[in-house]
Design an enzyme around this catalytic site. Sequence first.
Site, short mmCIF file in Angstrom:
data_model
loop_
_atom_site.label_atom_id
_atom_site.label_comp_id
_atom_site.label_asym_id
_atom_site.label_seq_id
_atom_site.Cartn_x
_atom_site.Cartn_y
_atom_site.Cartn_z
N PHE A 84 1.95 12.51 -0.95
CA PHE A 84 2.68 12.79 0.28
C PHE A 84 2.13 11.95 1.42
O PHE A 84 0.93 11.92 1.67
CB PHE A 84 2.58 14.27 0.63
CG PHE A 84 3.37 14.67 1.84
CD1 PHE A 84 4.74 14.46 1.89
CD2 PHE A 84 2.75 15.28 2.92
CE1 PHE A 84 5.48 14.84 3.01
CE2 PHE A 84 3.49 15.66 4.04
CZ PHE A 84 4.86 15.44 4.09
N TYR A 108 2.39 11.25 5.50
CA TYR A 108 2.82 11.87 6.75
C TYR A 108 2.35 11.10 7.98
O TYR A 108 2.73 11.41 9.10
CB TYR A 108 2.29 13.32 6.83
CG TYR A 108 0.80 13.41 6.66
CD1 TYR A 108 -0.04 13.30 7.77
CD2 TYR A 108 0.22 13.58 5.41
CE1 TYR A 108 -1.42 13.36 7.62
CE2 TYR A 108 -1.15 13.64 5.26
CZ TYR A 108 -1.96 13.53 6.37
OH TYR A 108 -3.32 13.58 6.21
N GLY A 109 1.49 10.10 7.78
CA GLY A 109 0.96 9.29 8.88
C GLY A 109 0.93 7.83 8.47
O GLY A 109 1.96 7.26 8.10
N SER A 110 -0.24 7.24 8.46
CA SER A 110 -0.34 5.81 8.19
C SER A 110 0.07 5.42 6.77
O SER A 110 0.46 4.28 6.55
CB SER A 110 -1.76 5.30 8.47
OG SER A 110 -2.69 5.90 7.59
N GLU A 154 -9.03 7.56 1.94
CA GLU A 154 -8.86 8.84 2.62
C GLU A 154 -10.11 9.73 2.63
O GLU A 154 -10.25 10.55 3.53
CB GLU A 154 -7.70 9.62 1.98
CG GLU A 154 -6.37 8.88 1.99
CD GLU A 154 -5.83 8.57 3.38
OE1 GLU A 154 -6.13 9.32 4.34
OE2 GLU A 154 -5.12 7.56 3.52
#
Length: 179
Positions: free
Chosen positions: A10, A12-14, A89
């Site tokens: 998933f 949702y940002g970068s 991450e």
Amino acid sequence: MDIEDGFWVFAYGSLIWNPGFEAEEQVLATLSGYRRAFCMASIVYRGTPEDPGLVLALDKQGQATCEGLAYKVRAEIAADVLTYLRDRELVSSAYVEAVEHLDLADGRQVPALCYVMDPTHDQYRGTLTREQQALIIARAAGPAGTNKDYLINTVQSLSRLGLKDEELSWLADQVGRST
């Protein structure tokens, strides 16, 4: 996590605008129970340990939903992509890997790898006001660039997908005024 047949992740940002890997599929998706928030101090990419910036994280919140992209990673590259994602991450251990169920825009439901905020980590900034977030984002920078660019790239990428995040739009407006 079993990746033998590939896996979903998933974004949702970068990861939306800079995934760093080739996806077999990409589909709009919704994650329930989390909100997209500037709730993580960035000491590696968009700030430094001496002058942290802020980056987006999935912050657990009962009735919240977060819209983004689901990427399907094909089996042949799954191990390499998982290693890449973990290196990217989990650099400071503020994110936790979780497998959560996504609702895809085409009606499917899939389990997906999600990087969620650990609210007990010392980089958690979930209590900052919007105004405090805007001040940090307007000035912070790190090896990957400015915090402002990170915010703007995310807002523009969401817009290109037909998605709107009112909180991020407000922050982009405030940060734009202050710089």
